[in-house]
Design an enzyme around this catalytic site. Structure first.
Site, PDB file in Angstrom:
ATOM      1  N   HIS A 299       0.808  -1.237   0.000  1.00 34.68           N
ATOM      2  CA  HIS A 299       0.000   0.000   0.000  1.00 34.68           C
ATOM      3  C   HIS A 299       0.841   1.289   0.000  1.00 34.68           C
ATOM      4  O   HIS A 299       0.312   2.349  -0.304  1.00 34.68           O
ATOM      5  CB  HIS A 299      -0.924   0.055   1.226  1.00 34.68           C
ATOM      6  CG  HIS A 299      -1.965  -1.018   1.255  1.00 34.68           C
ATOM      7  ND1 HIS A 299      -2.845  -1.232   0.215  1.00 34.68           N
ATOM      8  CD2 HIS A 299      -2.261  -1.949   2.206  1.00 34.68           C
ATOM      9  CE1 HIS A 299      -3.646  -2.248   0.525  1.00 34.68           C
ATOM     10  NE2 HIS A 299      -3.316  -2.702   1.724  1.00 34.68           N
TER      11      HIS A 299
ATOM     12  N   ASP B  19      -4.179 -12.515   4.618  1.00 36.54           N
ATOM     13  CA  ASP B  19      -5.454 -12.026   5.167  1.00 36.54           C
ATOM     14  C   ASP B  19      -6.626 -12.447   4.283  1.00 36.54           C
ATOM     15  O   ASP B  19      -7.774 -12.145   4.579  1.00 36.54           O
ATOM     16  CB  ASP B  19      -5.437 -10.501   5.382  1.00 36.54           C
ATOM     17  CG  ASP B  19      -4.889  -9.736   4.208  1.00 36.54           C
ATOM     18  OD1 ASP B  19      -4.641 -10.354   3.150  1.00 36.54           O
ATOM     19  OD2 ASP B  19      -4.675  -8.515   4.336  1.00 36.54           O
TER      20      ASP B  19
ATOM     21  N   TYR C 173      -3.527 -11.213   9.704  1.00 40.37           N
ATOM     22  CA  TYR C 173      -3.671 -10.634  11.044  1.00 40.37           C
ATOM     23  C   TYR C 173      -4.134 -11.627  12.100  1.00 40.37           C
ATOM     24  O   TYR C 173      -4.373 -11.239  13.230  1.00 40.37           O
ATOM     25  CB  TYR C 173      -4.595  -9.399  10.948  1.00 40.37           C
ATOM     26  CG  TYR C 173      -4.052  -8.474   9.884  1.00 40.37           C
ATOM     27  CD1 TYR C 173      -2.906  -7.712  10.139  1.00 40.37           C
ATOM     28  CD2 TYR C 173      -4.582  -8.440   8.600  1.00 40.37           C
ATOM     29  CE1 TYR C 173      -2.342  -6.919   9.155  1.00 40.37           C
ATOM     30  CE2 TYR C 173      -4.019  -7.652   7.605  1.00 40.37           C
ATOM     31  CZ  TYR C 173      -2.896  -6.897   7.894  1.00 40.37           C
ATOM     32  OH  TYR C 173      -2.309  -6.125   6.906  1.00 40.37           O
TER      33      TYR C 173
END
Length: 344
Positions: A137, A261, A300
């Protein structure tokens, strides 16, 4: 088919010791857990293990703006209150906190991806793995979505020195927006991202209509997906699209971001993939026998991240792993049944 792939694996124990903060979902500790699982299955004996160099500020500035790199280098938790304007400008704060050894953390994970690309360029390995990388990102002048330095862009820039066309594939549940944006105007990198889209899901980009511009038009592919997609649908889409992309685009190397994820039960994700389904994508890409750089990314629920990337290390080594996790420093995290596949 190559007789035996040569695999280079990059790891620095310091990368797992940084701490984003008490309520932050990003836990770099998952990298230590992954590494210890890899060791417990004796996979290190089948690879070349390297400690990456810490990327120099000048290397980070191959993509990122110099003032942003300089700020990351300078900022510390105890001084951040004096830099409110810069924090806002570079998007540091809640999602991307300032923590102890932040810059060194960036140097290590970016150094791993740069080193991986260099080993591939010099034909010293066939596959290079950096599970600490994949922070897709980060933008040229700002942090975003737990990512500070975009190691993937830096690795691709390195590969472009030797490869005319690089294919970037992203199976993280979030859109690989930073990588897409960096190469949106060029046909030398094709980006293909499979991700959740809609319902204001972060980062909000990755519509099927985003296809690249100018020379890069038609060289960005987005596969926006809804909640709950399962192994069958995901792998069918993945194999159909990727085989066509490789046939038409004919890249000479591939970068694969394996954000975990997208697994079922992730703390931030909403897909329903099993580890086998996720790993099937890795297995499929490997079959093309192109120089391959593999990174981590999101993920996560840390014991599942460690399971997933260990299985995928096995896949890259053509090694089937027993489901019973061997004795290792982090065994208690995998209680009560100590199995490598996620207990359903």
């Amino acid at each position: 088919m190559r007789s035996k792939d040569k695999i280079a694996y990059f790891y620095d124990g310091d990368v797992g010791s940084v701490y984003f903060g008490p309520n932050h979902p990003m836990k770099p500790h998952r990298l230590c857990m992954t590494h210890h699982l890899v060791l417990s299955y004796d996979l290190h004996k089948k690879m070349e293990i390297y400690r990456p160099h810490k990327a120099y500020p000048s290397e980070l500035a191959q993509f990122h703006s110099e003032d942003y790199v300089e700020f990351l280098h300078r900022i510390r938790p105890d001084t951040q209150n004096s830099f409110r304007t810069e924090l806002a400008r570079f998007n540091l704060g809640e999602d991307c906190p300032v923590f102890e050894n932040l810059f060194e953390f960036c140097q290590i994970y970016a150094g791993g991806t740069i080193d991986a690309a260099r080993r591939l360029n010099n034909q010293l390995c066939d596959v290079a793995i950096n599970w600490a990388g994949g922070l897709h990102h980060a933008k040229k002048c700002e942090a975003s979505g737990f990512c500070y330095i975009n190691d993937l862009v830096l690795g691709i820039l390195e590969l472009l020195k030797h490869h005319a066309r690089v294919l970037y594939i992203d199976i993280d549940v979030h859109h690989g927006d930073g990588v897409e944006e960096a190469f949106y105007f060029t046909d030398r990198v094709m980006t293909v991202s499979f991700h959740k889209f809609g319902d204001l899901f972060f980062p909000g980009t990755g519509d099927v209509k985003e296809i690249g511009e100018k020379e890069g038009k038609f060289y960005a592919i987005n596969v926006p997906l809804k909640d709950g997609i399962d192994d069958t649908s995901f792998t069918r889409l993945f194999k159909t699209i990727i085989s066509k992309v490789i046939e038409i685009y004919q890249p000479s190397s591939i970068v694969l971001q394996c954000g975990a994820d997208s697994l079922a039960g992730d703390r931030l994700g909403c897909f329903n993939l099993s580890i086998d389904g996720h790993a099937e994508c890795v297995k499929f890409v490997k079959k093309f026998n192109l120089p391959l750089l593999v990174t981590g990314g999101g993920g996560y629920t840390k014991e599942n991240v460690a399971r997933c990337w260990t299985v995928e290390t096995g896949v890259l080594l053509d090694t089937e792993l027993p489901n019973k996790i061997p004795e290792n420093e982090y065994l208690e995290y995998f209680a009560p049944d100590y199995s490598l596949k996620i207990p359903s």
